[in-house]
Design a protein around this motif. Structure first.
Motif, PDB file in Angstrom:
ATOM      1  N   ALA A  10      23.769 -23.049  22.559  1.00 53.79           N
ATOM      2  CA  ALA A  10      22.458 -22.499  22.907  1.00 53.79           C
ATOM      3  C   ALA A  10      22.620 -21.182  23.667  1.00 53.79           C
ATOM      4  N   PRO A  11      21.621 -20.288  23.555  1.00 53.74           N
ATOM      5  CA  PRO A  11      21.682 -19.023  24.297  1.00 53.74           C
ATOM      6  C   PRO A  11      21.746 -19.265  25.806  1.00 53.74           C
ATOM      7  N   VAL A  12      22.396 -18.349  26.505  1.00 49.23           N
ATOM      8  CA  VAL A  12      22.445 -18.416  27.968  1.00 49.23           C
ATOM      9  C   VAL A  12      21.761 -17.169  28.516  1.00 49.23           C
ATOM     10  N   PRO A  13      20.599 -17.340  29.142  1.00 51.43           N
ATOM     11  CA  PRO A  13      19.934 -16.138  29.672  1.00 51.43           C
ATOM     12  C   PRO A  13      20.666 -15.578  30.886  1.00 51.43           C
ATOM     13  N   MET A  14      20.523 -14.289  31.126  1.00 50.49           N
ATOM     14  CA  MET A  14      21.089 -13.651  32.314  1.00 50.49           C
ATOM     15  C   MET A  14      20.452 -14.236  33.575  1.00 50.49           C
ATOM     16  N   LEU A  15      19.157 -14.507  33.478  1.00 49.72           N
ATOM     17  CA  LEU A  15      18.416 -15.106  34.593  1.00 49.72           C
ATOM     18  C   LEU A  15      17.186 -15.765  34.008  1.00 49.72           C
ATOM     19  N   ASP A  16      16.773 -16.889  34.572  1.00 47.12           N
ATOM     20  CA  ASP A  16      15.570 -17.555  34.097  1.00 47.12           C
ATOM     21  C   ASP A  16      14.760 -17.975  35.320  1.00 47.12           C
ATOM     22  N   VAL A  17      13.829 -17.108  35.733  1.00 45.15           N
ATOM     23  CA  VAL A  17      13.084 -17.375  36.975  1.00 45.15           C
ATOM     24  C   VAL A  17      12.211 -18.622  36.848  1.00 45.15           C
ATOM     25  N   ASN A  18      11.836 -18.976  35.613  1.00 45.13           N
ATOM     26  CA  ASN A  18      10.971 -20.148  35.441  1.00 45.13           C
ATOM     27  C   ASN A  18      11.652 -21.434  35.876  1.00 45.13           C
ATOM     28  N   ARG A  19      12.965 -21.485  35.681  1.00 43.39           N
ATOM     29  CA  ARG A  19      13.674 -22.707  36.077  1.00 43.39           C
ATOM     30  C   ARG A  19      13.620 -22.919  37.581  1.00 43.39           C
ATOM     31  N   GLN A  20      13.633 -21.804  38.308  1.00 43.11           N
ATOM     32  CA  GLN A  20      13.571 -21.912  39.767  1.00 43.11           C
ATOM     33  C   GLN A  20      12.156 -22.275  40.210  1.00 43.11           C
ATOM     34  N   LYS A 193      15.381 -10.957  42.683  1.00 39.76           N
ATOM     35  CA  LYS A 193      16.204 -11.050  43.898  1.00 39.76           C
ATOM     36  C   LYS A 193      16.415 -12.524  44.259  1.00 39.76           C
ATOM     37  N   ASN A 194      17.287 -12.773  45.209  1.00 38.96           N
ATOM     38  CA  ASN A 194      17.583 -14.174  45.540  1.00 38.96           C
ATOM     39  C   ASN A 194      16.349 -14.921  46.043  1.00 38.96           C
ATOM     40  N   LEU A 195      15.489 -14.229  46.768  1.00 44.43           N
ATOM     41  CA  LEU A 195      14.182 -14.792  47.126  1.00 44.43           C
ATOM     42  C   LEU A 195      13.144 -13.947  46.405  1.00 44.43           C
ATOM     43  N   GLY A 196      12.620 -14.485  45.317  1.00 41.76           N
ATOM     44  CA  GLY A 196      11.754 -13.692  44.448  1.00 41.76           C
ATOM     45  C   GLY A 196      10.305 -14.122  44.540  1.00 41.76           C
ATOM     46  N   ALA A 197       9.410 -13.127  44.665  1.00 42.30           N
ATOM     47  CA  ALA A 197       7.972 -13.395  44.662  1.00 42.30           C
ATOM     48  C   ALA A 197       7.483 -13.506  43.215  1.00 42.30           C
ATOM     49  N   TRP A 198       6.174 -13.606  43.055  1.00 43.84           N
ATOM     50  CA  TRP A 198       5.580 -13.600  41.717  1.00 43.84           C
ATOM     51  C   TRP A 198       4.941 -12.235  41.476  1.00 43.84           C
ATOM     52  N   GLY A 199       5.695 -11.244  41.826  1.00 40.37           N
ATOM     53  CA  GLY A 199       5.226  -9.869  41.745  1.00 40.37           C
ATOM     54  C   GLY A 199       6.058  -9.084  42.731  1.00 40.37           C
ATOM     55  N   ASP A 200       5.495  -8.025  43.294  1.00 40.81           N
ATOM     56  CA  ASP A 200       6.234  -7.198  44.244  1.00 40.81           C
ATOM     57  C   ASP A 200       5.958  -7.594  45.683  1.00 40.81           C
TER      58      ASP A 200
END
Ligand SMILES: *Cc1c(COP(=O)(O)O)cnc(C)c1O
Length: 388
Positions: A10-20, A193-200
């Protein structure tokens, strides 16, 4: 879903924010609904709460929220009244915003080279680049690891240090956290970023009460009291909705960092086991430092970086080049007159680096496919793997 004779994993994404976000959805939705119910969309209690959480987390007295990490840098420089005729020493091998903040104030970004090991700014080169016009030194804690702050503090010789900590929330340097190591620390909560918002969102930390007051005024059009402007500031608010989301996510931050650390250790162990750590150099962690692994960035020797990235792409494995062009060679800074060859370590890094997936939610199987692809690229048959 899986087919017994399936050839490609299966593909491996670079990052998947939805999983977090997924496991926190209900909690975050409640927090957002609370903002909607109270109508305190701007500078409400949620902002104050998050600022307090950040100050405590970074071990500083004051935290001032703002609209983005880029604005955090801009506000920090404005608090020092950096302007035309001033110079700020910073690394060339970093994200664009580090230098654009200086440029936007009419000051001159003066680029220093990096240490080839950690990719962080070289204190010896900082010392060489300081002039009578230098107003501040702006190290970046790149990829999750703090710059060499003791040496930088000595090199700065009393000049203020602004930490660009956008990639390194929670990273420690000799027991103190990023954001509490200079006069001010600048954070970004951009979703990757390691602590990511849902926008800026962004924030500045400081232990200096006068600077903190200045930052609060500057982020609010320079007004204090309302409609009285003694300086020209920005409109750079921390959105209450983002603050509420970040407060919820903050409680998981250390767990996520631990997950990243575990993945980093596993890459290192597997690289060593397969003997591919000569061709693909692991990112070293300096003495007295840890890394929160915003990126796991290897060096690909022999001019084969782009070829490796293409191989990974073919297998649908995410990777990224942070950063392909050092800032001193960007067209927009051409008038600074920096020549190719002037910052050799930054230029070499730009040609060799490749960042691999490292997020905490990556599964072991996913990491195994990354490692298998790397081993194949290096011409190593994996013990236990099926013959090709
Ligand atoms: C992300 C980042 C910024 C800018 O942050 P934004 O929130 O995207 O404006 C600044 N510096 C570094 C090193 C970054 O990685």
């Amino acid at each position: 879903m899986s087919h017994p004779n399936q050839e490609s994993p299966a593909p491996v994404p670079m990052l998947d924010v939805n999983r977090q976000n997924a496991p926190l959805l209900a909690e975050i939705e409640r927090a957002v609904a609370e903002i909607a119910r109270t109508g305190a969309f701007v500078h409400g209690p949620a902002c104050k709460k998050f600022e307090e959480q950040m100050a405590a987390y970074c071990g500083v007295k004051h935290a001032i929220g703002c609209a983005s990490g880029s604005d955090a840098l801009l506000l920090a420089l404005m608090a020092l009244e950096v302007g035309p005729g001033d110079e700020v020493v910073l690394p060339s091998f970093t994200f664009f915003a580090t230098a654009s903040s200086v440029w936007r104030l009419g000051a001159r970004p003066v680029f220093a080279d990096i240490l080839p090991g950690t990719f962080n700014i070289d204190p010896a080169d900082v010392a060489r680049k300081i002039t009578r016009a230098t107003k501040a030194v702006m190290p970046v804690h790149l990829f999750g690891q703090c710059a060499q702050m003791d040496e930088l503090t000595a090199a700065a010789g009393g000049l203020p240090i602004i930490e660009d900590a956008a990639q390194s929330i929670g990273a420690e340097y000799r027991g103190d956290r990023a954001g509490g190591l200079g006069l001010m620390g600048c954070f970004s909560f951009y979703p990757t970023k390691n602590l990511g918002a849902w926008g800026d969102a962004g924030l500045v930390t400081t232990n200096d009460a006068t600077i903190a007051d200045k930052l609060r005024i500057l982020r609010d059009h320079g007004q204090s009291p309302r409609y009285h402007h003694s300086v020209v500031g920005l409109n750079s608010r921390l959105d209450s909705m983002q603050a509420a989301i970040l407060s919820v996510k903050m409680s998981r931050l250390d767990d996520w960092a631990a997950g990243r650390e575990q993945n980093a250790r596993r890459y290192a162990a597997q690289f060593a086991r397969l003997g591919i750590d000569k061709q693909l150099k692991l990112p070293p962690v300096a003495e007295g430092c840890n890394s929160v692994w915003n990126q796991f960035t290897i060096r690909v020797s022999g001019g084969r970086r782009d070829e490796l990235q293409q191989r990974l792409n073919e297998r649908k494995i995410g990777s990224a080049v942070y950063y392909p062009i050092p800032l001193h060679l960007q067209i927009c800074f051409a008038q600074l007159g920096c020549q190719r060859g002037s910052l050799p370590h930054s230029e070499q890094a730009a040609e060799e680096v490749l960042s691999l997936p490292i997020y905490a939610e990556m599964t072991r199987a996913e990491q195994d496919s990354v490692i298998a692809a790397l081993a194949e690229f290096c011409g190593v048959a994996q013990p236990g793997a099926k013959a090709a």
